[in-house]
Write a protein that holds these residues in place. Structure first.
Motif, PDB file in Angstrom:
ATOM      1  N   PRO A 185       0.805  -1.223   0.000  1.00  0.00           N
ATOM      2  CA  PRO A 185       0.000   0.000   0.000  1.00  0.00           C
ATOM      3  C   PRO A 185       0.839   1.275   0.000  1.00  0.00           C
ATOM      4  O   PRO A 185       0.445   2.280  -0.607  1.00  0.00           O
ATOM      5  N   GLU A 186       1.990   1.237   0.640  1.00  0.00           N
ATOM      6  CA  GLU A 186       2.838   2.427   0.678  1.00  0.00           C
ATOM      7  C   GLU A 186       3.502   2.729  -0.657  1.00  0.00           C
ATOM      8  O   GLU A 186       4.155   3.776  -0.810  1.00  0.00           O
ATOM      9  N   ASP A 187       3.356   1.846  -1.641  1.00  0.00           N
ATOM     10  CA  ASP A 187       3.847   2.124  -2.993  1.00  0.00           C
ATOM     11  C   ASP A 187       2.865   2.995  -3.778  1.00  0.00           C
ATOM     12  O   ASP A 187       3.166   3.416  -4.891  1.00  0.00           O
ATOM     13  N   THR A 188       1.719   3.245  -3.207  1.00  0.00           N
ATOM     14  CA  THR A 188       0.707   4.055  -3.882  1.00  0.00           C
ATOM     15  C   THR A 188       1.232   5.449  -4.168  1.00  0.00           C
ATOM     16  O   THR A 188       1.879   6.067  -3.331  1.00  0.00           O
ATOM     17  N   GLY A 189       0.942   5.949  -5.365  1.00  0.00           N
ATOM     18  CA  GLY A 189       1.351   7.296  -5.722  1.00  0.00           C
ATOM     19  C   GLY A 189       1.308   7.534  -7.214  1.00  0.00           C
ATOM     20  O   GLY A 189       0.982   6.625  -7.989  1.00  0.00           O
ATOM     21  N   LEU A 190       1.631   8.735  -7.592  1.00  0.00           N
ATOM     22  CA  LEU A 190       1.753   9.099  -9.002  1.00  0.00           C
ATOM     23  C   LEU A 190       3.209   8.863  -9.404  1.00  0.00           C
ATOM     24  O   LEU A 190       4.114   9.458  -8.831  1.00  0.00           O
ATOM     25  N   TYR A 191       3.404   7.977 -10.369  1.00  0.00           N
ATOM     26  CA  TYR A 191       4.745   7.626 -10.811  1.00  0.00           C
ATOM     27  C   TYR A 191       5.100   8.455 -12.043  1.00  0.00           C
ATOM     28  O   TYR A 191       4.379   8.421 -13.052  1.00  0.00           O
ATOM     29  N   LEU A 192       6.213   9.173 -11.928  1.00  0.00           N
ATOM     30  CA  LEU A 192       6.625  10.087 -12.982  1.00  0.00           C
ATOM     31  C   LEU A 192       7.951   9.647 -13.585  1.00  0.00           C
ATOM     32  O   LEU A 192       8.869   9.250 -12.867  1.00  0.00           O
ATOM     33  N   CYS A 193       8.040   9.791 -14.875  1.00  0.00           N
ATOM     34  CA  CYS A 193       9.251   9.487 -15.624  1.00  0.00           C
ATOM     35  C   CYS A 193      10.065  10.771 -15.769  1.00  0.00           C
ATOM     36  O   CYS A 193       9.511  11.842 -16.063  1.00  0.00           O
ATOM     37  N   ASN A 194      11.351  10.650 -15.544  1.00  0.00           N
ATOM     38  CA  ASN A 194      12.262  11.781 -15.693  1.00  0.00           C
ATOM     39  C   ASN A 194      13.420  11.380 -16.601  1.00  0.00           C
ATOM     40  O   ASN A 194      13.931  10.261 -16.488  1.00  0.00           O
ATOM     41  N   ALA A 195      13.812  12.292 -17.470  1.00  0.00           N
ATOM     42  CA  ALA A 195      14.956  12.052 -18.344  1.00  0.00           C
ATOM     43  C   ALA A 195      15.917  13.223 -18.232  1.00  0.00           C
ATOM     44  O   ALA A 195      15.495  14.383 -18.168  1.00  0.00           O
ATOM     45  N   VAL A 198      22.683  20.646 -17.369  1.00  0.00           N
ATOM     46  CA  VAL A 198      21.771  19.514 -17.221  1.00  0.00           C
ATOM     47  C   VAL A 198      20.353  19.969 -17.523  1.00  0.00           C
ATOM     48  O   VAL A 198      19.881  20.956 -16.963  1.00  0.00           O
ATOM     49  N   LEU A 199      19.709  19.259 -18.409  1.00  0.00           N
ATOM     50  CA  LEU A 199      18.301  19.516 -18.713  1.00  0.00           C
ATOM     51  C   LEU A 199      17.477  18.339 -18.221  1.00  0.00           C
ATOM     52  O   LEU A 199      17.840  17.187 -18.456  1.00  0.00           O
ATOM     53  N   ASN A 200      16.396  18.627 -17.545  1.00  0.00           N
ATOM     54  CA  ASN A 200      15.495  17.585 -17.034  1.00  0.00           C
ATOM     55  C   ASN A 200      14.139  17.686 -17.704  1.00  0.00           C
ATOM     56  O   ASN A 200      13.579  18.785 -17.840  1.00  0.00           O
ATOM     57  N   TYR A 201      13.625  16.550 -18.090  1.00  0.00           N
ATOM     58  CA  TYR A 201      12.309  16.475 -18.714  1.00  0.00           C
ATOM     59  C   TYR A 201      11.427  15.560 -17.880  1.00  0.00           C
ATOM     60  O   TYR A 201      11.895  14.548 -17.341  1.00  0.00           O
ATOM     61  N   TRP A 202      10.146  15.908 -17.796  1.00  0.00           N
ATOM     62  CA  TRP A 202       9.195  15.155 -16.960  1.00  0.00           C
ATOM     63  C   TRP A 202       7.961  14.769 -17.749  1.00  0.00           C
ATOM     64  O   TRP A 202       7.472  15.528 -18.590  1.00  0.00           O
ATOM     65  N   GLY A 203       7.448  13.593 -17.427  1.00  0.00           N
ATOM     66  CA  GLY A 203       6.136  13.220 -17.913  1.00  0.00           C
ATOM     67  C   GLY A 203       5.081  13.689 -16.936  1.00  0.00           C
ATOM     68  O   GLY A 203       5.389  14.285 -15.899  1.00  0.00           O
ATOM     69  N   LYS A 204       3.824  13.400 -17.251  1.00  0.00           N
ATOM     70  CA  LYS A 204       2.722  13.824 -16.390  1.00  0.00           C
ATOM     71  C   LYS A 204       2.378  12.778 -15.349  1.00  0.00           C
ATOM     72  O   LYS A 204       1.627  13.055 -14.416  1.00  0.00           O
ATOM     73  N   GLY A 205       2.877  11.576 -15.523  1.00  0.00           N
ATOM     74  CA  GLY A 205       2.700  10.549 -14.505  1.00  0.00           C
ATOM     75  C   GLY A 205       1.600   9.555 -14.800  1.00  0.00           C
ATOM     76  O   GLY A 205       0.683   9.813 -15.585  1.00  0.00           O
ATOM     77  N   THR A 206       1.700   8.420 -14.130  1.00  0.00           N
ATOM     78  CA  THR A 206       0.671   7.390 -14.170  1.00  0.00           C
ATOM     79  C   THR A 206       0.394   6.963 -12.732  1.00  0.00           C
ATOM     80  O   THR A 206       1.327   6.774 -11.942  1.00  0.00           O
ATOM     81  N   LEU A 207      -0.880   6.845 -12.389  1.00  0.00           N
ATOM     82  CA  LEU A 207      -1.274   6.613 -10.999  1.00  0.00           C
ATOM     83  C   LEU A 207      -1.281   5.129 -10.657  1.00  0.00           C
ATOM     84  O   LEU A 207      -1.881   4.318 -11.364  1.00  0.00           O
ATOM     85  N   VAL A 208      -0.616   4.816  -9.560  1.00  0.00           N
ATOM     86  CA  VAL A 208      -0.596   3.448  -9.028  1.00  0.00           C
ATOM     87  C   VAL A 208      -1.280   3.460  -7.667  1.00  0.00           C
ATOM     88  O   VAL A 208      -0.919   4.256  -6.798  1.00  0.00           O
ATOM     89  N   THR A 209      -2.273   2.602  -7.519  1.00  0.00           N
ATOM     90  CA  THR A 209      -2.975   2.483  -6.255  1.00  0.00           C
ATOM     91  C   THR A 209      -2.910   1.039  -5.796  1.00  0.00           C
ATOM     92  O   THR A 209      -3.341   0.138  -6.525  1.00  0.00           O
ATOM     93  N   VAL A 210      -2.365   0.821  -4.611  1.00  0.00           N
ATOM     94  CA  VAL A 210      -2.244  -0.530  -4.066  1.00  0.00           C
ATOM     95  C   VAL A 210      -3.169  -0.643  -2.863  1.00  0.00           C
ATOM     96  O   VAL A 210      -3.010   0.083  -1.884  1.00  0.00           O
ATOM     97  N   SER A 211      -4.125  -1.538  -2.955  1.00  0.00           N
ATOM     98  CA  SER A 211      -5.092  -1.713  -1.870  1.00  0.00           C
ATOM     99  C   SER A 211      -4.611  -2.806  -0.919  1.00  0.00           C
ATOM    100  O   SER A 211      -3.963  -3.760  -1.317  1.00  0.00           O
ATOM    101  N   SER A 212      -4.977  -2.637   0.338  1.00  0.00           N
ATOM    102  CA  SER A 212      -4.544  -3.616   1.357  1.00  0.00           C
ATOM    103  C   SER A 212      -5.518  -4.762   1.472  1.00  0.00           C
ATOM    104  O   SER A 212      -6.612  -4.741   0.921  1.00  0.00           O
TER     105      SER A 212
END
Length: 120
Positions: free
Chosen positions: A87-97, A106-120
């Motif tokens: 459950p503590e892995d729950t969150g919005l997962y974002l990709c960074n390059a 250094v240039l950083n690029y971000w995605g908008k994320g994909t939501l992961v929800t882990v139920s107990s």
């Protein structure tokens, strides 16, 4: 303009698995490094996994042994395989390059994320 698009999130029960993908318009091998971050309910952003241009990887202590970051050359995407989810892995997962310019900036690029929800 570099665009990163994440996919693969969803709702899963504790103990389950998910595979996240991050795609980009260019080659993923053009980046100096790529990373997955996790953003929790309080909007704090945590580095989850890192892969360097030479393939070396590093992980947050909380996910070591459960998550695997990799790059898929054939499909030009970065992956995050997540096993034994908690459950503590729950969150919005974002990709960074990360890119390095010829002048060493250094240039950083971000995605908008994909939501992961882990139920107990």
């Amino acid at each position: 303009q570099v665009q990163l698009v994440e996919s693969g999130g969803g709702l899963v029960q504790a103990g389950g698995s998910l595979r996240l993908s991050c795609t980009t318009s260019g080659s993923i091998f053009s980046f100096n490094a790529m990373e997955w971050y996790r953003q929790g309910p309080g909007n704090q952003r945590e580095l989850v996994a890192h892969i360097a241009s030479d393939g070396r990887t590093d992980y947050a202590e909380s996910v070591k042994g459960r998550f695997t970051i990799s790059r898929d050359r054939a499909n030009n995407m970065m992956l995050l395989k997540m096993n034994s989810l908690k459950p503590e892995d729950t969150g919005l997962y974002l990709c960074n390059a990360e890119s390095l310019t010829e002048l060493g900036y250094v240039l950083n690029y971000w995605g908008k994320g994909t939501l992961v929800t882990v139920s107990s």
